[in-house]
Motif scaffolding. Sequence first.
Motif, PDB file in Angstrom:
ATOM      1  N   SER A  20      39.694  30.343  36.669  1.00 48.51           N
ATOM      2  CA  SER A  20      39.713  31.362  37.715  1.00 48.51           C
ATOM      3  C   SER A  20      39.433  30.755  39.082  1.00 48.51           C
ATOM      4  CB  SER A  20      38.686  32.451  37.409  1.00 48.51           C
ATOM      5  OG  SER A  20      38.642  33.418  38.428  1.00 48.51           O
ATOM      6  N   LYS A  21      38.420  29.873  39.137  1.00 50.28           N
ATOM      7  CA  LYS A  21      38.077  29.225  40.405  1.00 50.28           C
ATOM      8  C   LYS A  21      39.208  28.326  40.892  1.00 50.28           C
ATOM      9  CE  LYS A  21      33.652  30.274  41.365  1.00 50.28           C
ATOM     10  NZ  LYS A  21      33.189  30.792  42.677  1.00 50.28           N
ATOM     11  N   GLY A  22      39.829  27.606  39.958  1.00 53.07           N
ATOM     12  CA  GLY A  22      40.826  26.623  40.341  1.00 53.07           C
ATOM     13  C   GLY A  22      42.171  27.197  40.727  1.00 53.07           C
ATOM     14  N   GLY A  23      42.557  28.306  40.089  1.00 51.87           N
ATOM     15  CA  GLY A  23      43.909  28.783  40.340  1.00 51.87           C
ATOM     16  C   GLY A  23      44.073  30.239  40.673  1.00 51.87           C
ATOM     17  N   PHE A  24      42.968  31.014  40.578  1.00 52.83           N
ATOM     18  CA  PHE A  24      43.126  32.455  40.766  1.00 52.83           C
ATOM     19  C   PHE A  24      42.023  33.038  41.653  1.00 52.83           C
ATOM     20  CE2 PHE A  24      45.160  31.178  36.859  1.00 52.83           C
ATOM     21  CZ  PHE A  24      46.410  31.777  36.958  1.00 52.83           C
ATOM     22  N   ALA A  25      41.662  32.271  42.697  1.00 51.60           N
ATOM     23  CA  ALA A  25      40.747  32.707  43.759  1.00 51.60           C
ATOM     24  C   ALA A  25      39.337  33.027  43.282  1.00 51.60           C
ATOM     25  CB  ALA A  25      41.324  33.923  44.499  1.00 51.60           C
ATOM     26  N   GLY A  26      39.033  32.743  42.024  1.00 49.72           N
ATOM     27  CA  GLY A  26      37.664  32.914  41.546  1.00 49.72           C
ATOM     28  C   GLY A  26      37.244  34.326  41.217  1.00 49.72           C
ATOM     29  N   HIS A  27      38.165  35.301  41.344  1.00 47.47           N
ATOM     30  CA  HIS A  27      37.776  36.704  41.164  1.00 47.47           C
ATOM     31  C   HIS A  27      37.382  37.034  39.731  1.00 47.47           C
ATOM     32  CE1 HIS A  27      38.703  37.546  45.242  1.00 47.47           C
ATOM     33  NE2 HIS A  27      40.009  37.404  45.115  1.00 47.47           N
ATOM     34  N   ALA A  28      37.822  36.236  38.765  1.00 43.01           N
ATOM     35  CA  ALA A  28      37.483  36.524  37.363  1.00 43.01           C
ATOM     36  C   ALA A  28      36.440  35.562  36.806  1.00 43.01           C
ATOM     37  CB  ALA A  28      38.747  36.474  36.499  1.00 43.01           C
ATOM     38  N   LEU A 211      37.283  20.651  34.007  1.00 43.48           N
ATOM     39  CA  LEU A 211      38.566  20.754  33.299  1.00 43.48           C
ATOM     40  C   LEU A 211      39.195  22.112  33.579  1.00 43.48           C
ATOM     41  CD1 LEU A 211      40.701  19.825  31.246  1.00 43.48           C
ATOM     42  CD2 LEU A 211      39.211  20.712  29.422  1.00 43.48           C
ATOM     43  N   GLY A 212      38.369  23.159  33.578  1.00 46.92           N
ATOM     44  CA  GLY A 212      38.872  24.495  33.866  1.00 46.92           C
ATOM     45  C   GLY A 212      39.467  24.589  35.259  1.00 46.92           C
ATOM     46  N   VAL A 213      38.804  23.989  36.239  1.00 46.60           N
ATOM     47  CA  VAL A 213      39.325  23.996  37.617  1.00 46.60           C
ATOM     48  C   VAL A 213      40.684  23.307  37.654  1.00 46.60           C
ATOM     49  CG1 VAL A 213      38.969  23.134  39.961  1.00 46.60           C
ATOM     50  CG2 VAL A 213      37.044  24.110  38.681  1.00 46.60           C
ATOM     51  N   TRP A 214      40.799  22.159  36.984  1.00 45.31           N
ATOM     52  CA  TRP A 214      42.081  21.437  36.948  1.00 45.31           C
ATOM     53  C   TRP A 214      43.160  22.271  36.266  1.00 45.31           C
ATOM     54  CZ3 TRP A 214      44.980  19.557  32.780  1.00 45.31           C
ATOM     55  CH2 TRP A 214      46.048  18.731  33.124  1.00 45.31           C
ATOM     56  N   LEU A 215      42.811  22.910  35.149  1.00 41.66           N
ATOM     57  CA  LEU A 215      43.776  23.758  34.447  1.00 41.66           C
ATOM     58  C   LEU A 215      44.187  24.946  35.314  1.00 41.66           C
ATOM     59  CD1 LEU A 215      42.333  23.852  30.805  1.00 41.66           C
ATOM     60  CD2 LEU A 215      44.470  22.775  31.560  1.00 41.66           C
ATOM     61  N   GLY A 216      43.233  25.471  36.082  1.00 41.76           N
ATOM     62  CA  GLY A 216      43.549  26.595  36.959  1.00 41.76           C
ATOM     63  C   GLY A 216      44.614  26.233  37.971  1.00 41.76           C
ATOM     64  N   VAL A 217      44.475  25.045  38.557  1.00 41.85           N
ATOM     65  CA  VAL A 217      45.479  24.580  39.518  1.00 41.85           C
ATOM     66  C   VAL A 217      46.843  24.481  38.841  1.00 41.85           C
ATOM     67  CG1 VAL A 217      46.175  22.653  41.002  1.00 41.85           C
ATOM     68  CG2 VAL A 217      43.762  23.347  40.885  1.00 41.85           C
ATOM     69  N   LEU A 218      46.853  23.975  37.608  1.00 43.12           N
ATOM     70  CA  LEU A 218      48.106  23.835  36.863  1.00 43.12           C
ATOM     71  C   LEU A 218      48.686  25.192  36.478  1.00 43.12           C
ATOM     72  CD1 LEU A 218      50.102  21.923  35.388  1.00 43.12           C
ATOM     73  CD2 LEU A 218      48.604  22.075  33.388  1.00 43.12           C
ATOM     74  N   LEU A 219      47.835  26.090  35.960  1.00 44.33           N
ATOM     75  CA  LEU A 219      48.304  27.381  35.474  1.00 44.33           C
ATOM     76  C   LEU A 219      48.681  28.341  36.603  1.00 44.33           C
ATOM     77  CD1 LEU A 219      45.781  27.981  32.539  1.00 44.33           C
ATOM     78  CD2 LEU A 219      48.196  27.356  32.376  1.00 44.33           C
ATOM     79  N   HIS A 220      48.215  28.047  37.799  1.00 45.95           N
ATOM     80  CA  HIS A 220      48.543  28.907  38.946  1.00 45.95           C
ATOM     81  C   HIS A 220      50.055  29.069  39.093  1.00 45.95           C
ATOM     82  CE1 HIS A 220      48.168  30.731  42.919  1.00 45.95           C
ATOM     83  NE2 HIS A 220      49.101  29.886  43.336  1.00 45.95           N
TER      84      HIS A 220
END
Length: 249
Positions: A20-28, A211-220
């Motif tokens: 959420s932090k990495g790819g979706f503005a952290g709202h979740a 890892l979650g932050v990195w995945l967030g950037v990818l999944l964005h």
Amino acid sequence: MIDLLFLSAAIPAVLFAGISKGGFAGHAAFVATPILALVIDPALALGLMLPLLMLMDVGTVRAWWGQWHRPSVIVLVAASIPGVLLGAALYRVTDPDIFRLFIGVMSIGFVFYQVARQTGLLKLSPALFSPIKGSVAGLLAGFASFVSHAGDPPMAMFLLPLRLSKAAYQATCSVVFWAINFMKAVPYAVLGFFTVETLAANLILAPVAMLGVWLGVLLHRLVSEAVFFGFAYVLLMLIGVRLIWVALG
């Protein structure tokens, strides 16, 4: 605390928060705290998540440095101080079930707020900067952040009507929550939210967070916001109901 049950909840919770932090503005990212509160004491869940959230945000303030709306930052940060102190005072006179109840109610309220915003049921009309409204928002954000790491709704309800640029909005939220998190660290430590076990868990989960932050950037680019947030909101509703059930039962 660190056993198979804990890890089975903590790893996906922290991973989801990082995404959420990495790819979706952290709202979740808030979803991690209710998940952890299902398997450990709510105070320990809050104490465990705070360093991880601060780690996830380590580059955010720097990335948006100086682009914030200065009057809003001053008012919101100043008003959040009594909100944090109010949360600390409440903890001293309540038991863990009250915090479970707060986190459960915040979970469900967070979902209703986000859905109302996205469907147009809640319309925030343009408004001029108001120190009074900002003070109320800061107080509520400080309190909600202390008891559940969920200070986003009152902050958004104050900032969005100001029609700030996307950069100014992101920068303002980033620096205000960065300040609130640092404020929370002292009372969390005094009240015993940090323990040897939570710090050990932080060391285990820190790589998961990154890892979650990195995945967030990818999944964005691969997953639509509607799908991601839809899953998050369903999860929050179920967990919120469960926490309220446990707290009242």
